[in-house]
Design a protein around this motif. Structure first.
Motif, PDB file in Angstrom:
ATOM      1  N   ASP A  62       0.644  -1.383  -0.019  1.00 43.98           N
ATOM      2  CA  ASP A  62      -0.154  -0.012   0.101  1.00 43.98           C
ATOM      3  C   ASP A  62       0.831   1.319  -0.111  1.00 43.98           C
ATOM      4  OD1 ASP A  62      -2.108  -1.590   0.066  1.00 43.98           O
ATOM      5  OD2 ASP A  62      -2.835  -1.080   2.186  1.00 43.98           O
ATOM      6  N   GLY A  63       2.245   1.235   0.451  1.00 42.61           N
ATOM      7  CA  GLY A  63       2.962   2.385   0.385  1.00 42.61           C
ATOM      8  C   GLY A  63       3.903   2.440  -0.712  1.00 42.61           C
ATOM      9  N   ILE A  64       3.938   1.488  -1.586  1.00 46.17           N
ATOM     10  CA  ILE A  64       4.877   1.581  -2.930  1.00 46.17           C
ATOM     11  C   ILE A  64       4.266   2.684  -3.986  1.00 46.17           C
ATOM     12  CG2 ILE A  64       5.640   0.348  -4.833  1.00 46.17           C
ATOM     13  CD1 ILE A  64       6.134  -2.095  -2.790  1.00 46.17           C
ATOM     14  N   THR A  65       4.938   3.358  -4.445  1.00 42.11           N
ATOM     15  CA  THR A  65       4.262   4.066  -5.644  1.00 42.11           C
ATOM     16  C   THR A  65       5.351   4.267  -6.646  1.00 42.11           C
ATOM     17  OG1 THR A  65       5.274   6.225  -4.461  1.00 42.11           O
ATOM     18  CG2 THR A  65       2.964   5.653  -4.057  1.00 42.11           C
ATOM     19  N   PRO A  66       5.193   4.476  -8.092  1.00 43.09           N
ATOM     20  CA  PRO A  66       6.040   4.725  -9.201  1.00 43.09           C
ATOM     21  C   PRO A  66       6.717   6.067  -9.013  1.00 43.09           C
ATOM     22  CG  PRO A  66       3.905   4.139  -9.817  1.00 43.09           C
ATOM     23  CD  PRO A  66       3.589   4.395  -8.451  1.00 43.09           C
TER      24      PRO A  66
ATOM     25  N   LYS B 187       5.743  -9.426 -14.516  1.00 44.33           N
ATOM     26  CA  LYS B 187       4.312  -9.812 -14.779  1.00 44.33           C
ATOM     27  C   LYS B 187       3.198  -8.546 -14.238  1.00 44.33           C
ATOM     28  CE  LYS B 187       1.033 -13.699 -14.107  1.00 44.33           C
ATOM     29  NZ  LYS B 187       0.714 -15.140 -13.323  1.00 44.33           N
ATOM     30  N   SER B 188       2.348  -8.625 -15.240  1.00 50.70           N
ATOM     31  CA  SER B 188       1.451  -7.474 -14.792  1.00 50.70           C
ATOM     32  C   SER B 188      -0.097  -8.196 -15.266  1.00 50.70           C
ATOM     33  CB  SER B 188       1.425  -6.235 -15.695  1.00 50.70           C
ATOM     34  OG  SER B 188       0.479  -5.340 -15.647  1.00 50.70           O
ATOM     35  N   VAL B 189      -0.938  -7.957 -14.174  1.00 51.90           N
ATOM     36  CA  VAL B 189      -2.048  -8.713 -14.238  1.00 51.90           C
ATOM     37  C   VAL B 189      -3.336  -7.549 -14.204  1.00 51.90           C
ATOM     38  CG1 VAL B 189      -3.800 -10.380 -13.263  1.00 51.90           C
ATOM     39  CG2 VAL B 189      -1.290 -10.930 -13.363  1.00 51.90           C
ATOM     40  N   PHE B 190      -4.065  -7.188 -15.330  1.00 53.87           N
ATOM     41  CA  PHE B 190      -5.321  -6.359 -15.035  1.00 53.87           C
ATOM     42  C   PHE B 190      -6.633  -6.788 -14.111  1.00 53.87           C
ATOM     43  CE2 PHE B 190      -9.293  -4.520 -16.775  1.00 53.87           C
ATOM     44  CZ  PHE B 190      -8.951  -3.370 -16.417  1.00 53.87           C
ATOM     45  N   LEU B 191      -6.752  -6.365 -13.099  1.00 52.58           N
ATOM     46  CA  LEU B 191      -7.734  -6.600 -11.936  1.00 52.58           C
ATOM     47  C   LEU B 191      -9.047  -5.900 -12.212  1.00 52.58           C
ATOM     48  CD1 LEU B 191      -5.443  -6.753  -9.009  1.00 52.58           C
ATOM     49  CD2 LEU B 191      -5.886  -8.718 -10.356  1.00 52.58           C
ATOM     50  N   GLY B 192      -9.159  -4.910 -13.045  1.00 53.14           N
ATOM     51  CA  GLY B 192     -10.118  -4.256 -13.318  1.00 53.14           C
ATOM     52  C   GLY B 192     -10.166  -2.877 -12.805  1.00 53.14           C
ATOM     53  N   ASP B 193      -9.990  -2.510 -11.575  1.00 54.83           N
ATOM     54  CA  ASP B 193      -9.795  -1.142 -10.896  1.00 54.83           C
ATOM     55  C   ASP B 193      -8.206  -1.003 -10.845  1.00 54.83           C
ATOM     56  OD1 ASP B 193      -9.257  -3.028  -9.036  1.00 54.83           O
ATOM     57  OD2 ASP B 193     -10.017  -1.640  -7.328  1.00 54.83           O
ATOM     58  N   ALA B 194      -7.253  -1.914 -11.150  1.00 54.04           N
ATOM     59  CA  ALA B 194      -5.949  -1.629 -10.815  1.00 54.04           C
ATOM     60  C   ALA B 194      -5.287  -2.782 -11.615  1.00 54.04           C
ATOM     61  CB  ALA B 194      -5.755  -1.817  -9.367  1.00 54.04           C
ATOM     62  N   TYR B 195      -3.921  -2.546 -11.879  1.00 52.23           N
ATOM     63  CA  TYR B 195      -2.838  -3.512 -12.286  1.00 52.23           C
ATOM     64  C   TYR B 195      -2.214  -4.214 -10.908  1.00 52.23           C
ATOM     65  CZ  TYR B 195      -3.831  -1.116 -16.570  1.00 52.23           C
ATOM     66  OH  TYR B 195      -4.536  -0.321 -17.611  1.00 52.23           O
ATOM     67  N   ARG B 196      -2.066  -5.390 -11.019  1.00 52.11           N
ATOM     68  CA  ARG B 196      -1.072  -6.256  -9.963  1.00 52.11           C
ATOM     69  C   ARG B 196       0.237  -6.346 -10.601  1.00 52.11           C
ATOM     70  NH1 ARG B 196       0.855 -10.870  -8.644  1.00 52.11           N
ATOM     71  NH2 ARG B 196       1.237 -11.627  -6.128  1.00 52.11           N
TER      72      ARG B 196
ATOM     73  N   THR C 149       5.777  -6.925  -5.116  1.00 54.59           N
ATOM     74  CA  THR C 149       4.505  -7.070  -5.562  1.00 54.59           C
ATOM     75  C   THR C 149       3.815  -5.726  -5.109  1.00 54.59           C
ATOM     76  OG1 THR C 149       4.402  -9.569  -5.789  1.00 54.59           O
ATOM     77  CG2 THR C 149       2.370  -8.063  -5.868  1.00 54.59           C
ATOM     78  N   PHE C 150       3.033  -4.973  -6.070  1.00 54.54           N
ATOM     79  CA  PHE C 150       2.236  -3.945  -5.727  1.00 54.54           C
ATOM     80  C   PHE C 150       1.230  -3.450  -6.657  1.00 54.54           C
ATOM     81  CE2 PHE C 150       5.936  -2.614  -8.124  1.00 54.54           C
ATOM     82  CZ  PHE C 150       5.492  -1.640  -9.196  1.00 54.54           C
ATOM     83  N   LYS C 151       0.374  -2.739  -6.436  1.00 53.32           N
ATOM     84  CA  LYS C 151      -0.860  -2.506  -7.303  1.00 53.32           C
ATOM     85  C   LYS C 151      -0.510  -0.907  -7.730  1.00 53.32           C
ATOM     86  CE  LYS C 151      -4.302  -5.597  -5.685  1.00 53.32           C
ATOM     87  NZ  LYS C 151      -5.528  -5.663  -4.998  1.00 53.32           N
ATOM     88  N   LEU C 152      -1.166  -0.920  -9.081  1.00 47.53           N
ATOM     89  CA  LEU C 152      -1.208   0.599  -9.701  1.00 47.53           C
ATOM     90  C   LEU C 152      -2.547   0.757 -10.202  1.00 47.53           C
ATOM     91  CD1 LEU C 152       1.781   0.454 -12.273  1.00 47.53           C
ATOM     92  CD2 LEU C 152       1.737   1.578 -10.087  1.00 47.53           C
ATOM     93  N   ILE C 153      -3.214   1.959  -9.823  1.00 47.97           N
ATOM     94  CA  ILE C 153      -4.667   2.120  -9.887  1.00 47.97           C
ATOM     95  C   ILE C 153      -4.931   2.378 -11.562  1.00 47.97           C
ATOM     96  CG2 ILE C 153      -6.591   3.829  -9.287  1.00 47.97           C
ATOM     97  CD1 ILE C 153      -5.807   1.955  -6.975  1.00 47.97           C
TER      98      ILE C 153
ATOM     99  N   HIS D  57      -5.246   5.923 -13.044  1.00 48.50           N
ATOM    100  CA  HIS D  57      -4.077   6.789 -13.063  1.00 48.50           C
ATOM    101  C   HIS D  57      -3.062   6.409 -13.684  1.00 48.50           C
ATOM    102  CE1 HIS D  57      -6.245   7.961  -8.981  1.00 48.50           C
ATOM    103  NE2 HIS D  57      -6.726   8.351  -9.541  1.00 48.50           N
ATOM    104  N   HIS D  58      -2.877   5.468 -14.231  1.00 49.67           N
ATOM    105  CA  HIS D  58      -1.495   4.776 -15.026  1.00 49.67           C
ATOM    106  C   HIS D  58      -1.724   4.054 -16.294  1.00 49.67           C
ATOM    107  CE1 HIS D  58       0.745   5.567 -11.210  1.00 49.67           C
ATOM    108  NE2 HIS D  58      -0.299   4.955 -10.760  1.00 49.67           N
TER     109      HIS D  58
END
Length: 344
Positions: free
Chosen positions: A276-280, A292-301, A313-317, A320-321
């Protein structure tokens, strides 16, 4: 209200519970969470009186109930397989416990209808249980457990046999019903998301012991051990090479540890870089390649293989990305308050 003190239990010389202590406050829902075989169902059954502990004690309002028969403990029990009687209709199933308590017919019928209304099954009184859906059967099983006004409600994987969509709806209703009538409850599950929804506190078990007992928020945002973090799906565990007054040295570099009231007193052997604290961050200190990148609907894992060969591992909204691509180089930073010390 409920206390387990130094409960031990072994099967065929294999320890299943290793001195378990737990306090449950009146009106509280405590989830016993953990993987299969960790001892959570055995502990529940000992509290219920269905199993005998090798040593230790179970106290209700300060009085030992270890020698008290199951039927006199006045506990409600609810299981994964519903355990409804196929030869009885919905009303008769709910009345069963009331009949065992010796209530007359009119009081049984009134209480059964009240409880069925509470769980959203009013109007189903004469229905054959074989005609009910899985969710409806579970509601009837809950009504049957609640009808005798138990002092303690005990639920063993109550939603384990239901599909994911139905479970998601029912767990919210189940929690609301228990809270509405102010019941104290012990709730066994292996599903952390289910525990987060229903629990006031979570007692996370591993190999017959409690790893951590805390609120859902505390256990998610501040896991105390490596096992806790990984069980919750927080995989960004980084080994600690050394610790000084200035922080911790790791293969990913040095990290300053923010002061926290629940920081372990002993030297941490690892750090959790909470996702939750990781940001690009194009200027971030941690760099690597997206594996690896997986589309989860509201975010990318996103799975990042860092240059230090430590996977993160982290998520990108998503809104926003731009979509990340496998093989892209990437830099990240992490807020200091999301760098958490872990015990073994």
């Amino acid at each position: 209200m409920l206390t387990t003190h130094n409960i031990t239990r072994s099967f065929d010389a294999q320890p299943v519970l290793c001195g378990v202590d737990l306090d449950v406050v009146e009106g509280e829902i405590v989830c016993l969470l953990g993987p299969s075989g960790c001892g959570k169902t055995t502990l529940l059954r000992i509290v219920a009186g269905l199993e005998t502990a090798d040593s230790g004690d179970v106290l209700l309002n300060g009085q030992s109930i270890m020698d008290q028969p199951v039927h006199t403990r006045d506990f409600g029990l609810m299981f994964q397989d519903f355990a409804l009687f196929p030869h009885l209709n919905v009303q008769q199933n709910v009345e069963f416990g009331l009949r065992m308590k010796g209530l007359d017919k009119k009081k049984r019928q009134t209480r059964a209808r009240e409880t069925l209304d509470l769980v959203g099954m009013g109007g189903f009184e004469s229905r054959d249980v074989a005609q009910l859906s899985g969710g409806e059967r579970q509601r009837v099983a809950l009504a049957r457990s609640l009808a005798p006004n138990p002092r303690l409600l005990m639920l063993d994987e109550p939603l384990g046999s239901l599909d994911a969509a139905l479970k998601e709806r029912l767990v919210v209703d189940l929690c609301a019903i228990i809270k509405q009538i102010g019941l104290t409850a012990l709730y066994v599950t292996h599903d952390q998301h289910e525990a987060f929804v229903v629990a006031d506190r979570i007692a996370l078990m591993n190999a017959g012991r409690f790893e951590q007992v805390a609120t859902p928020m505390e256990i998610y945002h501040h896991p105390a051990t490596i096992f806790t973090a990984r069980f919750l799906g927080l995989e960004n565990v980084v080994p600690v090479d050394s610790v000084s007054d200035h922080g911790a040295q790791t293969p990913l570099g040095a990290f300053t540890l923010a002061p926290q009231s629940d920081t372990p007193t002993e030297t941490p052997i690892a750090l959790l870089l909470h996702p939750d604290g990781i940001t690009p961050d194009p200027n971030g200190a941690i760099s690597g390649t997206i594996s690896k990148s997986v589309f989860l609907g509201d975010a990318y894992r996103v799975d990042l293989q860092t240059d230090a060969n430590i996977p993160l591992t982290f998520k990108l909204i998503a809104r926003h990305h731009k979509p990340p691509h496998d093989g892209d180089t990437f830099r990240i930073s992490i807020a200091p308050e999301y760098v958490l010390p872990l015990k073994s």
